[in-house]
Motif scaffolding. Structure first.
Motif, PDB file in Angstrom:
ATOM      1  N   ILE A   3      -0.319   6.117 -10.848  1.00 44.11           N
ATOM      2  CA  ILE A   3       0.157   6.121  -9.468  1.00 44.11           C
ATOM      3  C   ILE A   3      -0.151   4.776  -8.813  1.00 44.11           C
ATOM      4  O   ILE A   3      -1.287   4.290  -8.880  1.00 44.11           O
ATOM      5  CB  ILE A   3      -0.504   7.249  -8.653  1.00 44.11           C
ATOM      6  CG1 ILE A   3      -0.229   8.613  -9.296  1.00 44.11           C
ATOM      7  CG2 ILE A   3      -0.012   7.234  -7.205  1.00 44.11           C
ATOM      8  CD1 ILE A   3      -0.969   9.766  -8.629  1.00 44.11           C
ATOM      9  N   GLY A   4       0.850   4.180  -8.184  1.00 41.87           N
ATOM     10  CA  GLY A   4       0.662   2.962  -7.415  1.00 41.87           C
ATOM     11  C   GLY A   4       0.737   3.258  -5.927  1.00 41.87           C
ATOM     12  O   GLY A   4       1.467   4.149  -5.501  1.00 41.87           O
ATOM     13  N   ILE A   5      -0.039   2.535  -5.158  1.00 40.62           N
ATOM     14  CA  ILE A   5      -0.011   2.658  -3.702  1.00 40.62           C
ATOM     15  C   ILE A   5       0.356   1.307  -3.121  1.00 40.62           C
ATOM     16  O   ILE A   5      -0.330   0.307  -3.373  1.00 40.62           O
ATOM     17  CB  ILE A   5      -1.369   3.109  -3.134  1.00 40.62           C
ATOM     18  CG1 ILE A   5      -1.758   4.474  -3.705  1.00 40.62           C
ATOM     19  CG2 ILE A   5      -1.326   3.157  -1.613  1.00 40.62           C
ATOM     20  CD1 ILE A   5      -3.176   4.889  -3.370  1.00 40.62           C
ATOM     21  N   VAL A   6       1.459   1.253  -2.374  1.00 42.64           N
ATOM     22  CA  VAL A   6       1.820   0.019  -1.672  1.00 42.64           C
ATOM     23  C   VAL A   6       1.045   0.010  -0.360  1.00 42.64           C
ATOM     24  O   VAL A   6       1.313   0.818   0.535  1.00 42.64           O
ATOM     25  CB  VAL A   6       3.329  -0.061  -1.376  1.00 42.64           C
ATOM     26  CG1 VAL A   6       3.676  -1.461  -0.878  1.00 42.64           C
ATOM     27  CG2 VAL A   6       4.148   0.280  -2.595  1.00 42.64           C
ATOM     28  N   ALA A   7       0.068  -0.866  -0.245  1.00 45.60           N
ATOM     29  CA  ALA A   7      -0.795  -0.910   0.933  1.00 45.60           C
ATOM     30  C   ALA A   7      -0.141  -1.690   2.063  1.00 45.60           C
ATOM     31  O   ALA A   7       0.758  -2.507   1.852  1.00 45.60           O
ATOM     32  CB  ALA A   7      -2.140  -1.535   0.575  1.00 45.60           C
ATOM     33  N   TRP A   8      -0.625  -1.435   3.279  1.00 45.47           N
ATOM     34  CA  TRP A   8      -0.105  -2.098   4.470  1.00 45.47           C
ATOM     35  C   TRP A   8      -0.466  -3.580   4.467  1.00 45.47           C
ATOM     36  O   TRP A   8       0.388  -4.443   4.543  1.00 45.47           O
ATOM     37  CB  TRP A   8      -0.658  -1.408   5.718  1.00 45.47           C
ATOM     38  CG  TRP A   8      -0.146  -1.952   7.005  1.00 45.47           C
ATOM     39  CD1 TRP A   8      -0.742  -2.864   7.819  1.00 45.47           C
ATOM     40  CD2 TRP A   8       1.093  -1.624   7.638  1.00 45.47           C
ATOM     41  NE1 TRP A   8       0.032  -3.133   8.923  1.00 45.47           N
ATOM     42  CE2 TRP A   8       1.167  -2.378   8.835  1.00 45.47           C
ATOM     43  CE3 TRP A   8       2.134  -0.766   7.314  1.00 45.47           C
ATOM     44  CZ2 TRP A   8       2.254  -2.290   9.709  1.00 45.47           C
ATOM     45  CZ3 TRP A   8       3.222  -0.677   8.192  1.00 45.47           C
ATOM     46  CH2 TRP A   8       3.270  -1.434   9.369  1.00 45.47           C
ATOM     47  N   ASP A   9      -1.763  -3.869   4.385  1.00 45.45           N
ATOM     48  CA  ASP A   9      -2.244  -5.248   4.310  1.00 45.45           C
ATOM     49  C   ASP A   9      -3.671  -5.232   3.780  1.00 45.45           C
ATOM     50  O   ASP A   9      -4.204  -4.178   3.406  1.00 45.45           O
ATOM     51  CB  ASP A   9      -2.148  -5.976   5.667  1.00 45.45           C
ATOM     52  CG  ASP A   9      -2.961  -5.297   6.774  1.00 45.45           C
ATOM     53  OD1 ASP A   9      -3.888  -4.516   6.453  1.00 45.45           O
ATOM     54  OD2 ASP A   9      -2.684  -5.547   7.959  1.00 45.45           O
ATOM     55  N   GLU A  10      -4.306  -6.395   3.735  1.00 51.48           N
ATOM     56  CA  GLU A  10      -5.657  -6.508   3.193  1.00 51.48           C
ATOM     57  C   GLU A  10      -6.679  -5.713   3.999  1.00 51.48           C
ATOM     58  O   GLU A  10      -7.738  -5.335   3.483  1.00 51.48           O
ATOM     59  CB  GLU A  10      -6.081  -7.989   3.158  1.00 51.48           C
ATOM     60  CG  GLU A  10      -5.288  -8.849   2.184  1.00 51.48           C
ATOM     61  CD  GLU A  10      -5.757  -8.685   0.750  1.00 51.48           C
ATOM     62  OE1 GLU A  10      -6.725  -7.924   0.527  1.00 51.48           O
ATOM     63  OE2 GLU A  10      -5.141  -9.313  -0.141  1.00 51.48           O
ATOM     64  N   GLU A  11      -6.387  -5.455   5.269  1.00 51.46           N
ATOM     65  CA  GLU A  11      -7.331  -4.753   6.130  1.00 51.46           C
ATOM     66  C   GLU A  11      -7.057  -3.251   6.222  1.00 51.46           C
ATOM     67  O   GLU A  11      -7.739  -2.546   6.951  1.00 51.46           O
ATOM     68  CB  GLU A  11      -7.303  -5.375   7.533  1.00 51.46           C
ATOM     69  CG  GLU A  11      -7.728  -6.842   7.555  1.00 51.46           C
ATOM     70  CD  GLU A  11      -7.657  -7.447   8.944  1.00 51.46           C
ATOM     71  OE1 GLU A  11      -7.272  -6.725   9.890  1.00 51.46           O
ATOM     72  OE2 GLU A  11      -8.003  -8.636   9.087  1.00 51.46           O
TER      73      GLU A  11
END
Length: 308
Positions: A3-11
């Motif tokens: 499973i991959g998660i596309v994160a919003w940003d580094e924070e």
């Protein structure tokens, strides 16, 4: 399952926490960003990659992607490349996610479906904001794309707030404009995952602010809302076609109204036990959707892969 998660940003604190829960549940988890998505030639076919590896190596992608205002075309292209990988389940796919990113499109669709949205105008000039002020007394203006209360401003008098108004219009071209509803006791955030509402917060503004947003100092309290708000939130998610959503409601003289529809809701302000319950349900529900899709497509097999 990989499973991959596309994160919003580094924070973004929520995506790593979601990945940690996924690992505890036995999945091979990876966190990345839209900037990590690219493509390469593979024998005459453009192959989508994530950090240089074939995206087809994943089973499921959970998207918490940021479509940046200044890079919207490029971000959408990367997202669309990811969404078109054969056999890969992306929740939610690019067309659904991008439509849900827009406050205008979301409120338009929800209102057309008969859901209780706040009065909303599209303002492209100071004169149009002045007209809204004449009708509503006080207004809130904000960009149609955004998160965390950034560039969300309250306007009381056009002359006094003219520099603020002109600055936001110059930056975004047009703004969402809504009446300002006093809410000293906060707003209601209902988080929907699939058809469930595993997390509901009452967000109370800090004494020095009017914004019911944790990034702006608001305090989050876990509550049981009026049952109709949960049902409205479920209906809203179905109307928008999304798997996970956050509905923001404010009390008004005409009852609770939807102020915003969020397709990338955060949960970091909640206590740890509540966050854990939410992240477990996100993984379980998203995996269930992928497995159902795989069975329908006639490729049922053992989807769980050993974790390295």
């Amino acid at each position: 399952m990989r499973i991959g998660i596309v994160a919003w940003d580094e924070e973004d604190p929520d995506s790593p926490e979601l990945a940690s829960t996924g690992r505890d549940l036995g999945h091979d988890m990876a966190v990345f960003f839209l900037e990590d998505v690219s493509c390469r030639d593979a024998g005459g076919v453009l192959e989508t990659t994530i950090n240089g590896e074939p995206a087809a190596g994943f089973d499921l992608i959970i998207s918490r992607a940021q479509i940046r205002y200044e890079h919207a075309q490029t971000d959408h292209e990367r997202y669309a490349l990811l969404s078109q990988v054969p056999g890969l389940t992306v929740l939610d796919p690019a067309d659904v996610y991008l439509n849900a990113e827009s406050k205008f499109l979301g409120l338009q669709r929800l209102g057309a479906a008969g859901l209780p949205v706040a009065p909303t105008r599209c303002c492209a000039s100071a004169a149009e904001i002045g007209s809204a002020l004449a009708d509503w007394g006080e207004v809130v203006i904000k960009p149609t794309f955004g998160l965390g209360g950034t560039d969300v401003e309250r306007v009381r008098h056009l002359d006094e707030d003219r520099a603020l108004v002109d600055g936001l219009l110059a930056k975004y071209g047009r703004l969402v404009c809504q009446p300002y509803y006093p809410h000293p006791e906060g707003d209601m955030r209902v988080t929907i995952v699939g058809d469930e509402a595993p997390l509901i917060m009452n967000r109370v503004p800090h004494a020095s602010s009017w914004k019911a947003n944790a990034k702006q100092g608001a305090t989050a309290n876990m509550v049981t809302p009026p049952p109709e708000l949960v049902e409205i939130s479920r209906r809203a998610a179905r109307v928008m076609g999304v798997t996970m959503a956050g509905l923001d409601f404010l009390p008004t003289p005409d009852g609770y109204r939807i102020i915003e529809f969020n397709n990338c809701p955060g949960w970091y302000p909640a206590p740890e036990d509540y966050r854990r319950h939410l992240t477990e349900r996100v993984i379980e529900i998203f995996v269930s959707i992928h497995e159902s899709k795989t069975r329908v497509n006639g490729h049922a097999h053992d989807l769980r892969r050993p974790v390295p």
